[in-house]
Design a protein around this motif. Structure first.
Motif, PDB file in Angstrom:
ATOM      1  N   LYS A  38       0.838  -1.207   0.000  1.00 27.31           N
ATOM      2  CA  LYS A  38       0.000   0.000   0.000  1.00 27.31           C
ATOM      3  C   LYS A  38       0.874   1.260   0.000  1.00 27.31           C
ATOM      4  N   VAL A  39       1.899   1.301   0.830  1.00 30.38           N
ATOM      5  CA  VAL A  39       2.799   2.462   0.879  1.00 30.38           C
ATOM      6  C   VAL A  39       3.576   2.575  -0.431  1.00 30.38           C
ATOM      7  N   PHE A  40       4.036   1.457  -0.959  1.00 31.91           N
ATOM      8  CA  PHE A  40       4.761   1.457  -2.228  1.00 31.91           C
ATOM      9  C   PHE A  40       3.915   2.075  -3.338  1.00 31.91           C
ATOM     10  N   ASN A  41       2.643   1.715  -3.393  1.00 34.67           N
ATOM     11  CA  ASN A  41       1.750   2.154  -4.468  1.00 34.67           C
ATOM     12  C   ASN A  41       1.034   3.470  -4.192  1.00 34.67           C
ATOM     13  N   ALA A  42       1.222   4.059  -3.021  1.00 36.23           N
ATOM     14  CA  ALA A  42       0.513   5.295  -2.668  1.00 36.23           C
ATOM     15  C   ALA A  42       0.807   6.404  -3.668  1.00 36.23           C
ATOM     16  N   GLU A  43      -0.223   7.161  -3.991  1.00 38.90           N
ATOM     17  CA  GLU A  43      -0.084   8.289  -4.927  1.00 38.90           C
ATOM     18  C   GLU A  43       0.575   9.492  -4.258  1.00 38.90           C
ATOM     19  N   LYS A  44       0.267   9.695  -2.992  1.00 38.22           N
ATOM     20  CA  LYS A  44       0.763  10.879  -2.275  1.00 38.22           C
ATOM     21  C   LYS A  44       2.274  10.809  -2.084  1.00 38.22           C
ATOM     22  N   ALA A  45       2.927  11.896  -2.428  1.00 34.60           N
ATOM     23  CA  ALA A  45       4.386  11.972  -2.275  1.00 34.60           C
ATOM     24  C   ALA A  45       4.770  11.986  -0.798  1.00 34.60           C
ATOM     25  N   ILE A  46       5.924  11.445  -0.500  1.00 29.79           N
ATOM     26  CA  ILE A  46       6.482  11.484   0.852  1.00 29.79           C
ATOM     27  C   ILE A  46       7.461  12.661   0.889  1.00 29.79           C
ATOM     28  N   GLU A  47       7.152  13.646   1.680  1.00 31.96           N
ATOM     29  CA  GLU A  47       7.999  14.831   1.771  1.00 31.96           C
ATOM     30  C   GLU A  47       9.263  14.522   2.567  1.00 31.96           C
ATOM     31  N   THR A  48      10.403  14.911   2.025  1.00 29.42           N
ATOM     32  CA  THR A  48      11.647  14.747   2.766  1.00 29.42           C
ATOM     33  C   THR A  48      11.722  15.821   3.852  1.00 29.42           C
ATOM     34  N   ASN A  49      12.346  15.478   4.963  1.00 31.70           N
ATOM     35  CA  ASN A  49      12.502  16.438   6.057  1.00 31.70           C
ATOM     36  C   ASN A  49      13.911  16.411   6.646  1.00 31.70           C
ATOM     37  N   GLN A  50      14.822  15.697   5.971  1.00 32.61           N
ATOM     38  CA  GLN A  50      16.215  15.632   6.413  1.00 32.61           C
ATOM     39  C   GLN A  50      17.139  15.803   5.212  1.00 32.61           C
ATOM     40  N   GLU A  51      18.005  16.793   5.283  1.00 28.87           N
ATOM     41  CA  GLU A  51      19.025  16.995   4.259  1.00 28.87           C
ATOM     42  C   GLU A  51      20.323  16.404   4.793  1.00 28.87           C
ATOM     43  N   LEU A  52      20.801  15.373   4.139  1.00 32.12           N
ATOM     44  CA  LEU A  52      22.061  14.757   4.518  1.00 32.12           C
ATOM     45  C   LEU A  52      23.141  15.259   3.567  1.00 32.12           C
ATOM     46  N   ASP A 106      14.858 -18.759   0.638  1.00 29.53           N
ATOM     47  CA  ASP A 106      14.408 -20.057   1.160  1.00 29.53           C
ATOM     48  C   ASP A 106      14.158 -20.020   2.661  1.00 29.53           C
ATOM     49  N   GLN A 107      14.790 -19.078   3.350  1.00 33.09           N
ATOM     50  CA  GLN A 107      14.603 -18.929   4.793  1.00 33.09           C
ATOM     51  C   GLN A 107      13.494 -17.928   5.133  1.00 33.09           C
ATOM     52  N   ALA A 108      13.030 -17.189   4.134  1.00 32.05           N
ATOM     53  CA  ALA A 108      12.118 -16.068   4.368  1.00 32.05           C
ATOM     54  C   ALA A 108      10.693 -16.517   4.666  1.00 32.05           C
ATOM     55  N   LEU A 109      10.085 -15.813   5.614  1.00 31.32           N
ATOM     56  CA  LEU A 109       8.655 -15.967   5.860  1.00 31.32           C
ATOM     57  C   LEU A 109       7.881 -15.217   4.782  1.00 31.32           C
ATOM     58  N   LEU A 110       8.525 -14.163   4.270  1.00 29.56           N
ATOM     59  CA  LEU A 110       7.939 -13.364   3.200  1.00 29.56           C
ATOM     60  C   LEU A 110       9.068 -12.807   2.348  1.00 29.56           C
ATOM     61  N   PHE A 111       8.921 -12.928   1.052  1.00 30.94           N
ATOM     62  CA  PHE A 111       9.839 -12.300   0.097  1.00 30.94           C
ATOM     63  C   PHE A 111       8.983 -11.935  -1.098  1.00 30.94           C
ATOM     64  N   GLU A 112       8.577 -10.679  -1.156  1.00 30.70           N
ATOM     65  CA  GLU A 112       7.611 -10.240  -2.155  1.00 30.70           C
ATOM     66  C   GLU A 112       8.097  -8.977  -2.834  1.00 30.70           C
ATOM     67  N   SER A 113       7.847  -8.879  -4.130  1.00 31.13           N
ATOM     68  CA  SER A 113       8.234  -7.680  -4.874  1.00 31.13           C
ATOM     69  C   SER A 113       6.997  -6.918  -5.328  1.00 31.13           C
ATOM     70  N   PHE A 114       7.201  -5.628  -5.583  1.00 34.55           N
ATOM     71  CA  PHE A 114       6.163  -4.730  -6.077  1.00 34.55           C
ATOM     72  C   PHE A 114       6.796  -3.906  -7.193  1.00 34.55           C
ATOM     73  N   ASP A 115       6.018  -3.598  -8.212  1.00 36.56           N
ATOM     74  CA  ASP A 115       6.565  -2.718  -9.233  1.00 36.56           C
ATOM     75  C   ASP A 115       5.465  -1.921  -9.907  1.00 36.56           C
ATOM     76  N   ASP A 116       5.864  -0.795 -10.457  1.00 36.73           N
ATOM     77  CA  ASP A 116       5.009   0.012 -11.304  1.00 36.73           C
ATOM     78  C   ASP A 116       5.910   0.577 -12.397  1.00 36.73           C
ATOM     79  N   THR A 117       5.428   1.493 -13.166  1.00 33.36           N
ATOM     80  CA  THR A 117       6.230   1.989 -14.290  1.00 33.36           C
ATOM     81  C   THR A 117       7.431   2.828 -13.856  1.00 33.36           C
TER      82      THR A 117
END
Length: 177
Positions: A38-52, A106-117
């Motif tokens: 859900k977070v991966f596919n969210a439309e709303k941008a995540i604003e940065t708040n730390q300049e490294l 092989d050891q993972a309880l979850l190993f899932e990928s997500f993609d969009d364009t």
């Protein structure tokens, strides 16, 4: 005697209700996957708040940067440590970190990928011990790893995916300008 019986019945009901409301490991893993996607596919941008020095990123409330260099950041939230790795030579569609994480699939309880364009991401959960899990989330050249509990797994995955999205999107925009 009646008060004792009433107290025992109340205590048993509380134990049963508490036990029923606790998530199983499978339920925690499933809800973590759903939240990460859900977070991966969210439309709303995540604003940065730390300049490294090398890049910018979103840092959730309460998180503190402990150490940073050109491609790694160590973050803490109380006693919990998160390690952020960013390879700015990899684009948001890169599968390099995913392929590296696949070594333990092989050891993972979850190993899932997500993609969009515009981006490719993944989440991996490995059992660490009876109460803890290694949680890794990544998008493109960003990967974030922490150790978490079953009860914190979902919220940690949400924060980690938000951090990864912020780095990939903000720094991709900066690189194009």
């Amino acid at each position: 005697m009646r008060k004792l019986k009433s107290a025992v019945i109340t205590l048993l009901c509380a134990v049963i209700l508490t036990g029923c409301s606790m998530q199983s490991e499978d339920e925690a893993v499933k809800s973590t996957e759903e939240t990460a996607e859900k977070v991966f596919n969210a439309e709303k941008a995540i604003e940065t708040n730390q300049e490294l020095d090398a890049f910018s990123m979103y840092l959730p409330k309460g998180f503190e940067i402990i150490e940073e260099d050109a491609s790694n950041v160590i973050i803490e939230d109380g006693e919990q440590t998160y390690i952020v790795f960013y390879n700015n030579l990899e684009n948001p569609l890169s599968t390099l970190n995913y392929e590296s994480a696949a070594a333990k699939k092989d050891q993972a309880l979850l190993f899932e990928s997500f993609d969009d364009t515009n981006k490719f991401g993944y989440i991996r959960i490995l059992p660490d011990d009876e109460e803890h899990y290694e949680l890794q989330a990544g998008i493109g050249g960003v990967k974030i790893t922490t150790y978490t509990s079953k009860s914190d797994m979902e919220s940690d995955a949400e924060k980690m995916m938000k951090i990864a999205r912020s780095i990939v999107v903000d720094n991709q925009d900066s690189a194009q300008n």
